[in-house]
Every structure is written in structure tokens, then in C-alpha cells.
Design a protein around this motif. Sequence first.
Motif, short mmCIF file in Angstrom:
data_model
loop_
_atom_site.label_atom_id
_atom_site.label_comp_id
_atom_site.label_asym_id
_atom_site.label_seq_id
_atom_site.Cartn_x
_atom_site.Cartn_y
_atom_site.Cartn_z
N ASP A 1 17.99 -10.81 -53.76
CA ASP A 1 17.96 -9.71 -54.71
C ASP A 1 18.95 -9.99 -55.83
O ASP A 1 20.16 -9.98 -55.62
N CYS B 1 20.77 -8.53 -58.42
CA CYS B 1 21.08 -7.11 -58.62
C CYS B 1 22.14 -6.96 -59.71
O CYS B 1 23.34 -6.93 -59.44
N PHE C 1 22.94 -4.41 -61.37
CA PHE C 1 23.60 -3.10 -61.41
C PHE C 1 24.60 -2.88 -60.28
O PHE C 1 25.21 -1.82 -60.20
N TYR C 2 24.78 -3.86 -59.40
CA TYR C 2 25.67 -3.63 -58.26
C TYR C 2 27.12 -3.81 -58.67
O TYR C 2 27.48 -4.78 -59.37
N VAL D 1 23.04 2.79 -56.80
CA VAL D 1 22.59 1.43 -56.53
C VAL D 1 23.44 0.79 -55.44
O VAL D 1 22.93 0.10 -54.55
N LYS D 2 24.76 1.03 -55.47
CA LYS D 2 25.63 0.50 -54.43
C LYS D 2 25.23 1.05 -53.06
O LYS D 2 25.13 0.30 -52.07
N TYR E 1 22.33 2.14 -52.18
CA TYR E 1 21.04 1.57 -51.82
C TYR E 1 21.18 0.14 -51.32
O TYR E 1 20.58 -0.25 -50.30
N VAL E 2 21.96 -0.67 -52.02
CA VAL E 2 22.12 -2.07 -51.64
C VAL E 2 22.74 -2.18 -50.25
O VAL E 2 22.31 -3.02 -49.43
N SER F 1 16.41 -6.48 -59.78
CA SER F 1 16.64 -5.05 -59.62
C SER F 1 16.94 -4.33 -60.93
O SER F 1 17.49 -3.24 -60.91
N SER F 2 16.63 -4.94 -62.05
CA SER F 2 16.77 -4.24 -63.33
C SER F 2 15.82 -4.88 -64.31
O SER F 2 15.44 -6.05 -64.16
N HIS G 1 15.04 -0.02 -60.75
CA HIS G 1 16.20 0.84 -60.52
C HIS G 1 16.63 1.53 -61.82
O HIS G 1 17.55 2.36 -61.79
#
Length: 384
Positions: free
Chosen positions: A5, A7, A9-10, A17-18, A20-21, A93-94, A116
Amino acid sequence: MKIVDVCAFYAPQGGGVKTYVEQKLANGPRLGHEIVIVAPGDEDRSEAFPGGGRIEWVKSPQLPVDRRYRYFDDEARLLARVAAEKPDLIEASSPWRSASQVGRAFPGVPRALFMHADPFAAYGYRWLGEFASVETIDRGLEFGWRYMRNLCAAYDVVVCPSEGLAERLIAQGIRNVVTVPLGVEPGLFSPTLRDLELRRRMLAHCELPEDATLLLGVGRFSPEKRWPMVVDAVTAAGLQRPIGLVLVGDGPQRRRVRRQARGNPHIFLAAPMRDRPALARLMASADALVHGCDAETFSLVAAEAVASGLPLIVPDRGGTADHAARSGGLTYASASAQDATRAILEFAQGPRPAPRGHARTMPEHFDALFALYARTAPGHRHAA
């Protein structure tokens, strides 16, 4: 299956998002999948999580507008980090630059784009919504929709966490869209956690008695969340009824939100809550959740509120509206403080709905998501 992934936005201090991850890292091994998150960080390092998942941090610069977050700035280093993992499926994820870079690379490796973020709602509709309808704005942003169509075409599947966003993508000619709603942590949020003493203390922070209405707001203090508008609506409604607002969060607009609430003793700004059980107790103990963002792709906060038996007062666009439709919540015209005031007063003056407390769980979400990915990546092909 090994799922990588990418990601963007993490962040360690992130929000939805955090959450969710971390749920993905917990649920992947449960279903026999290896989950690797590639995220922008302060240094190159690997962080292992219980159960076998891990985060591969790629050294990246900070975002100037919010220094808690970082962004991928080196395409070659990012793609090399992904390639080294030899994934069976790559998820981006973005919809930003890193997704374009991943979409152009790795021929033959199945790819999924997880929405996301909704940039059209977060920026276009927010900036121009005062002057034009959504349909007019979409026509003016055709160049952006052209980019989105090309980006989505580079992926085998585009995953939307809410029906409203999926319908808008499909209406713009994007065909490979699948809706997979998110969920809440099982066993954490419940109406049974309602604590009348905690409610009384929160109302005391708002300088109000026990018979007042206690609204709760939870979220990052950033422009798309529209907290200053929510503050204005609560203040206006409070001229007619005793209404308090506890607002939990932090972010680049904290100073503005505080300034907007100045002079209203019935609005209490609380620090972000990292203690999830404590947040669950607070949610169950309020009277309603109020939200201002019409650009949510799903809204974990709204789902957690529903699971807590908390009625919703939310905009009529975005992921929060989907939750309100399913749970009997109230909606108001997006971006309208006046209509939000109307909805708040309607709730405060009317009979309180009975708590429902049922919401989809994260394990149910990941069961569906990973089943979709298994269909997308038959044979678990590996990257070259």
C-alpha cells in the motif's frame, strides 16, 4: 497475497487514515495476507507491527501547510522501494502524484486505487460552491476530471468507501469502480458506554447545566472540515436553546477555530484523543455528533458515532450523508451555517431518537476488500 500500500496520507499523528492503516495491518494477517505500507517519513527505516505487517518509511520532506505530514518527492526511490517488495498487488491510497507514478510503473502487476480523498469536494466545491452549483463546477474542472479518468484507467479497480463518491466517479465516465464501505473497530464503540457523569462534566466545561444539549465534534482542524462554520451554527442555535459543543481535535486551523469560538463560553476545545476507549466513552455520552465536512470519502468518525448510538447532524454531501441516511440522522445544506443552525435547533427541540448502535465493522470491511483483491490478482503474480 502480498499487498503493498503506497499510502501518501499516513502520518504518526494522523487521523482517520492512520486508524484505517493500523486496522489493515491487524486484519491482513488474520486473512493470510502480508501487508506492507510504504509511507513518507522522516528517515528511511522499517517498522514491524504485531502479526507480520510492517511500514516501510521513505525519507521525505514535510508538507509546508501541515508539518505533521510528509510527501513523496523522489519517484525513483519510491518505485524502487515498492519493487523491492515484489508485491502480488499494489494499492495506491490517494489520487495524487504518487498514484500516477505507481500507475505508470509495474506492468503486469495488479493495481488498486483506494479513494481515501475526494479532491473535487475538498477543493473545487469548497472554493467555488458559494458561486456555482456542483454540476457547473464539474464542467469547469473538466481538466481535473480528465486527469482522474486517465489515472483510474491505469488501475484494475478503483475502490470507493462510500456510495456517493462512487456514483460521482461513475457519472464522470470511470467504469472500474467498486464500493467497499469501511467499518469501525469491533467491540469498542457502543451505546452501553453512555456515562451521565461524564456528560455532566462536559456540559460543565461548556458552562451549561445537565438539561442542555451536548454536541460533539471530532476531527482535524483543517479548512475542508469547516469547523468555523460549525462554530457559527452552534453559536447561532445557542441564542435560542442551551447548546454546548465539545470540539476534539487539532491541526493547522486550531488558532482560527479558537478565535471563532472566542466569546462563546458554551464551546469547549479539547485536545486530540489518542485513547480510543476514552473517545468511545465520550461519544456514547454526548447527545449528537455535529460535522461540517462535505468532502469525506467515508468518515470513520460518523461511523463510530453511529456505533455509539449517537445521532448525526451532518452536511447533505459526502460520506457523512451516507451514514445519516442509514441511521436516521439530520442533514443540512453543505457549507451553509444558516441551515446547519436550523438542523441543530430541530434536533435540540425535537424528540431524541432511540440509539441504534449498529455499524459495519472493520473485519467485515477487510473481508470484502481482500476478497476483491484476490479476484483482481488471480494467481498472486509477482512483480519482476
